[in-house]
Design an enzyme around this catalytic site. Sequence first.
Site, PDB file in Angstrom:
ATOM      1  N   CYS A  35       0.829  -1.215   0.000  1.00 43.88           N
ATOM      2  CA  CYS A  35       0.000   0.000   0.000  1.00 43.88           C
ATOM      3  C   CYS A  35       0.859   1.259   0.000  1.00 43.88           C
ATOM      4  O   CYS A  35       0.355   2.345  -0.257  1.00 43.88           O
ATOM      5  CB  CYS A  35      -0.948   0.010   1.192  1.00 43.88           C
ATOM      6  SG  CYS A  35      -0.097   0.101   2.774  1.00 43.88           S
ATOM      7  N   ASP A  37       2.243   2.698   2.533  1.00 43.84           N
ATOM      8  CA  ASP A  37       2.143   3.485   3.757  1.00 43.84           C
ATOM      9  C   ASP A  37       3.409   3.333   4.612  1.00 43.84           C
ATOM     10  O   ASP A  37       4.040   2.276   4.622  1.00 43.84           O
ATOM     11  CB  ASP A  37       0.914   3.051   4.572  1.00 43.84           C
ATOM     12  CG  ASP A  37      -0.376   3.431   3.856  1.00 43.84           C
ATOM     13  OD1 ASP A  37      -0.281   4.150   2.850  1.00 43.84           O
ATOM     14  OD2 ASP A  37      -1.442   3.024   4.312  1.00 43.84           O
ATOM     15  N   CYS A  60      -3.027   5.307   5.759  1.00 44.69           N
ATOM     16  CA  CYS A  60      -4.483   5.289   5.824  1.00 44.69           C
ATOM     17  C   CYS A  60      -4.985   5.567   7.241  1.00 44.69           C
ATOM     18  O   CYS A  60      -4.218   5.581   8.196  1.00 44.69           O
ATOM     19  CB  CYS A  60      -4.985   3.930   5.357  1.00 44.69           C
ATOM     20  SG  CYS A  60      -4.655   2.655   6.578  1.00 44.69           S
ATOM     21  N   CYS A 104      -2.618  -2.896   8.589  1.00 42.44           N
ATOM     22  CA  CYS A 104      -2.287  -1.546   9.060  1.00 42.44           C
ATOM     23  C   CYS A 104      -1.814  -1.606  10.514  1.00 42.44           C
ATOM     24  O   CYS A 104      -0.891  -0.876  10.902  1.00 42.44           O
ATOM     25  CB  CYS A 104      -3.504  -0.639   8.941  1.00 42.44           C
ATOM     26  SG  CYS A 104      -4.378  -0.803   7.371  1.00 42.44           S
TER      27      CYS A 104
HETATM   28 FE1  FES Z   1      -1.584   0.533   4.168  1.00 39.93          FE
HETATM   29 FE2  FES Z   1      -3.461   0.849   5.950  1.00 39.93          FE
HETATM   30  S1  FES Z   1      -3.756   0.621   3.827  1.00 39.93           S
HETATM   31  S2  FES Z   1      -1.343   0.734   6.266  1.00 39.93           S
END
Ligand code: FES
Length: 142
Positions: A35, A37, A60, A104
């Site tokens: 993702c 992140d 997110c 996450c």
């Molecule tokens: Fe990547 Fe939440 S979608 S940490």
Amino acid sequence: MSLYSEKVMEHFRNPKNVGTIENADGIGEVGNAKCGDIMKIYLKIENNIVSDVKFETFGCGSAIASSSMATELIMGKPLGEVLQLTNKAVTEALGGLPAHKLHCSVLAEEAIRAAVKDYYDKNGIEYDHSQFPDCPCCEEHE
Ligand code: FES
């Protein structure tokens, strides 16, 4: 039922312990390759206890809520206990996360471990390397 618990929404809207710590004793940064992140945890350690913790999360809402909750869970705790913190405990404290958002909370667990490891490494403290199977230096883990 809404997708997110009230606790998740509360920590997303009003996250605790956001920011950085100057001269932090340990810093852990991890990312999720899928993702994109990124989460960064800063620790201040006194007498083997977390005396302060801050986080920066570029990610997110679930990642932000997980970081916020995780920092609250480890504040004031001895490092032995901090290393026991699992993403499951973070998720439970948040009142649950949707299945596709569980990763996450894994970021929070990994970032905290990485910060403790950084503290150990910087201070030449011996530790059991098997405690860090998800070491962020290792590219192989998910
Ligand atoms: Fe990547 Fe939440 S979608 S940490």
